[in-house]
Design a protein around this motif. Sequence first.
Motif, PDB file in Angstrom:
ATOM      1  N   ALA A 195       0.288  -0.973  -0.021  1.00  0.00           N
ATOM      2  CA  ALA A 195      -0.007   0.252  -0.115  1.00  0.00           C
ATOM      3  C   ALA A 195       0.383   1.180  -0.371  1.00  0.00           C
ATOM      4  CB  ALA A 195      -0.578   0.063   0.992  1.00  0.00           C
ATOM      5  N   ARG A 196       2.327   1.233   0.489  1.00  0.00           N
ATOM      6  CA  ARG A 196       2.803   2.379   0.538  1.00  0.00           C
ATOM      7  C   ARG A 196       3.655   2.491  -0.912  1.00  0.00           C
ATOM      8  NH1 ARG A 196       6.448   0.465   4.873  1.00  0.00           N
ATOM      9  NH2 ARG A 196       7.759   2.231   3.872  1.00  0.00           N
ATOM     10  N   LEU A 197       4.169   1.419  -0.652  1.00  0.00           N
ATOM     11  CA  LEU A 197       4.720   1.425  -2.098  1.00  0.00           C
ATOM     12  C   LEU A 197       3.526   2.088  -3.809  1.00  0.00           C
ATOM     13  CD1 LEU A 197       6.893   1.307  -4.329  1.00  0.00           C
ATOM     14  CD2 LEU A 197       5.824  -1.186  -4.630  1.00  0.00           C
ATOM     15  N   GLU A 198       2.707   1.786  -3.468  1.00  0.00           N
ATOM     16  CA  GLU A 198       1.084   1.949  -4.790  1.00  0.00           C
ATOM     17  C   GLU A 198       1.329   3.951  -4.228  1.00  0.00           C
ATOM     18  OE1 GLU A 198      -1.716  -0.117  -3.921  1.00  0.00           O
ATOM     19  OE2 GLU A 198      -0.907  -1.996  -5.175  1.00  0.00           O
ATOM     20  N   ALA A 199       1.475   4.171  -2.715  1.00  0.00           N
ATOM     21  CA  ALA A 199       0.378   5.461  -2.259  1.00  0.00           C
ATOM     22  C   ALA A 199       1.708   6.286  -3.056  1.00  0.00           C
ATOM     23  CB  ALA A 199       0.195   5.790  -1.191  1.00  0.00           C
ATOM     24  N   ALA A 200       3.036   6.447  -2.712  1.00  0.00           N
ATOM     25  CA  ALA A 200       4.740   7.082  -2.743  1.00  0.00           C
ATOM     26  C   ALA A 200       4.647   7.042  -4.351  1.00  0.00           C
ATOM     27  CB  ALA A 200       5.388   6.417  -2.010  1.00  0.00           C
ATOM     28  N   VAL A 201       4.329   5.721  -5.228  1.00  0.00           N
ATOM     29  CA  VAL A 201       4.458   5.980  -6.325  1.00  0.00           C
ATOM     30  C   VAL A 201       3.255   7.053  -7.512  1.00  0.00           C
ATOM     31  CG1 VAL A 201       4.465   4.596  -9.068  1.00  0.00           C
ATOM     32  CG2 VAL A 201       5.599   3.909  -7.288  1.00  0.00           C
ATOM     33  N   GLU A 202       2.657   6.658  -7.067  1.00  0.00           N
ATOM     34  CA  GLU A 202       1.329   7.674  -6.705  1.00  0.00           C
ATOM     35  C   GLU A 202       1.439   8.833  -6.974  1.00  0.00           C
ATOM     36  OE1 GLU A 202      -2.761   8.659  -9.432  1.00  0.00           O
ATOM     37  OE2 GLU A 202      -1.154   6.285  -9.274  1.00  0.00           O
ATOM     38  N   THR A 203       1.899   9.282  -5.728  1.00  0.00           N
ATOM     39  CA  THR A 203       1.917  11.039  -5.452  1.00  0.00           C
ATOM     40  C   THR A 203       3.145  11.216  -7.181  1.00  0.00           C
ATOM     41  OG1 THR A 203       1.454  10.419  -2.980  1.00  0.00           O
ATOM     42  CG2 THR A 203       3.113  12.300  -3.700  1.00  0.00           C
ATOM     43  N   ILE A 204       4.007  10.194  -6.652  1.00  0.00           N
ATOM     44  CA  ILE A 204       5.843  10.611  -7.735  1.00  0.00           C
ATOM     45  C   ILE A 204       4.725  10.974  -8.903  1.00  0.00           C
ATOM     46  CG2 ILE A 204       7.776   9.923  -8.435  1.00  0.00           C
ATOM     47  CD1 ILE A 204       7.933   8.626  -5.637  1.00  0.00           C
ATOM     48  N   ARG A 205       4.298  10.312  -9.873  1.00  0.00           N
ATOM     49  CA  ARG A 205       3.926  10.801 -11.196  1.00  0.00           C
ATOM     50  C   ARG A 205       2.875  11.313 -11.011  1.00  0.00           C
ATOM     51  NH1 ARG A 205       1.149   3.972 -11.645  1.00  0.00           N
ATOM     52  NH2 ARG A 205       3.168   3.067 -12.286  1.00  0.00           N
ATOM     53  N   ALA A 206       2.464  12.183  -9.863  1.00  0.00           N
ATOM     54  CA  ALA A 206       1.737  13.129 -10.191  1.00  0.00           C
ATOM     55  C   ALA A 206       2.141  14.104 -10.676  1.00  0.00           C
ATOM     56  CB  ALA A 206       0.687  13.976  -9.314  1.00  0.00           C
ATOM     57  N   ILE A 207       3.317  14.611 -10.376  1.00  0.00           N
ATOM     58  CA  ILE A 207       4.309  15.766 -10.153  1.00  0.00           C
ATOM     59  C   ILE A 207       4.094  16.148 -11.274  1.00  0.00           C
ATOM     60  CG2 ILE A 207       6.884  16.606 -10.227  1.00  0.00           C
ATOM     61  CD1 ILE A 207       7.503  13.905  -7.363  1.00  0.00           C
ATOM     62  N   PRO A 208       3.927  17.746 -11.906  1.00  0.00           N
ATOM     63  CA  PRO A 208       3.910  18.412 -12.217  1.00  0.00           C
ATOM     64  C   PRO A 208       5.442  18.683 -13.444  1.00  0.00           C
ATOM     65  CG  PRO A 208       3.491  20.198 -11.568  1.00  0.00           C
ATOM     66  CD  PRO A 208       3.314  18.345 -10.706  1.00  0.00           C
ATOM     67  N   THR A 209       5.400  18.305 -14.892  1.00  0.00           N
ATOM     68  CA  THR A 209       6.577  18.905 -15.585  1.00  0.00           C
ATOM     69  C   THR A 209       6.430  20.254 -15.418  1.00  0.00           C
ATOM     70  OG1 THR A 209       6.854  16.664 -17.015  1.00  0.00           O
ATOM     71  CG2 THR A 209       8.816  19.563 -17.291  1.00  0.00           C
TER      72      THR A 209
END
Length: 352
Positions: free
Chosen positions: A296-310
């Motif tokens: 669950a922590r891995l999925e949440a962290a990856v989701e947060t990182i993917r949302a970082i805007p260029t």
Amino acid sequence: MTELRPRPCALPPPVVRFMRDSFDTLFAVEVVHLERWDDRLRVPPSVEVADVRIAFLEHGELPRLLPPWLGICAAPPPPTDEPWLVALAERLWLRSPSHRLPGAPPQEYLRAAFQALCPPHPPCDAGPRARETVVAYAAGRAAPIGRLAEVGRDGFDRWLQVGWPTPEALAEDVLVERMRDAGLDRAVEAIRRLARAEVEPASEFDALARERQALLVRLAPLQCFADRTDFDTAVREAEVWWDRYASAYAAHCRRLAAMAHVLPSELLAAITVADLLRSLNGNPRRGSPVGDAALARLEAAVETIRAIPTEPHEVPAPGIVLGRVPPAFAEARLAAAAVLAAVDVHKRRGMF
């Protein structure tokens, strides 16, 4: 043929009662009288209206699982000074998401708001008509200040503590409102931008961080009425600072986006075995589950990182501080290591 279904009726208008806890903090109780249970009771009351809700139901079964801020009684509503009703309201208040710890009393908030109307004249004592003066100033204005003129005496005292964490914060908002009255929208925008623009001091942007702190002092709303010459100069300097900050922030976001692009390769091993670990943990014959929290922590962290805007649509973007790497990067690496360790546990069990 289209079936015409009646629209659900709104809940009956509530009666809002004000109570005080053992620390003399005002809280609002929304009291509703219904014939039967209605699932809309699970929607919390707006904090602008109430902190908890008590519903009296005439008929039907009572639900078992309730939100902690909701009380249900199978009886007509008694007088609000009934001891058991007061005790119920206090229990709900302690578990309310809008529960407030003891703070400054309403009198201090009122004094701060009243004295914020004095500059450039020296602050004067808040006399017996101070509340009327503040209410008259708040009338017709946008929330949160405007609500002070809409909620009645008890509601006024409660809203002071709901709308502002300290009397000083209320005084600052009143001063900013006075700046808007004077047509100083440019200065208000400069203050708003500085307040939002967090900068990590222990970074390559420490100079920007120090300049921001110095400008915040010079742009304190009271300074607008105390030393207008330096205040106007600080507004211009804050606009130059913002341009530098926005440029550095855009470059920072691009660096974070580049880090986010390569991170999946670092986490590939953990991502690859994630579905296998879920399958093993979901099979009771495979032993007790292990590593579910890490997944669950891995999925949440990856989701947060993917949302970082260029290229962020707003500056600053939510969760991104200039000069700071979001904690989701470290969290993703730690969680990935924990996922791999969980798979090793299953291996040692000889499960596959």
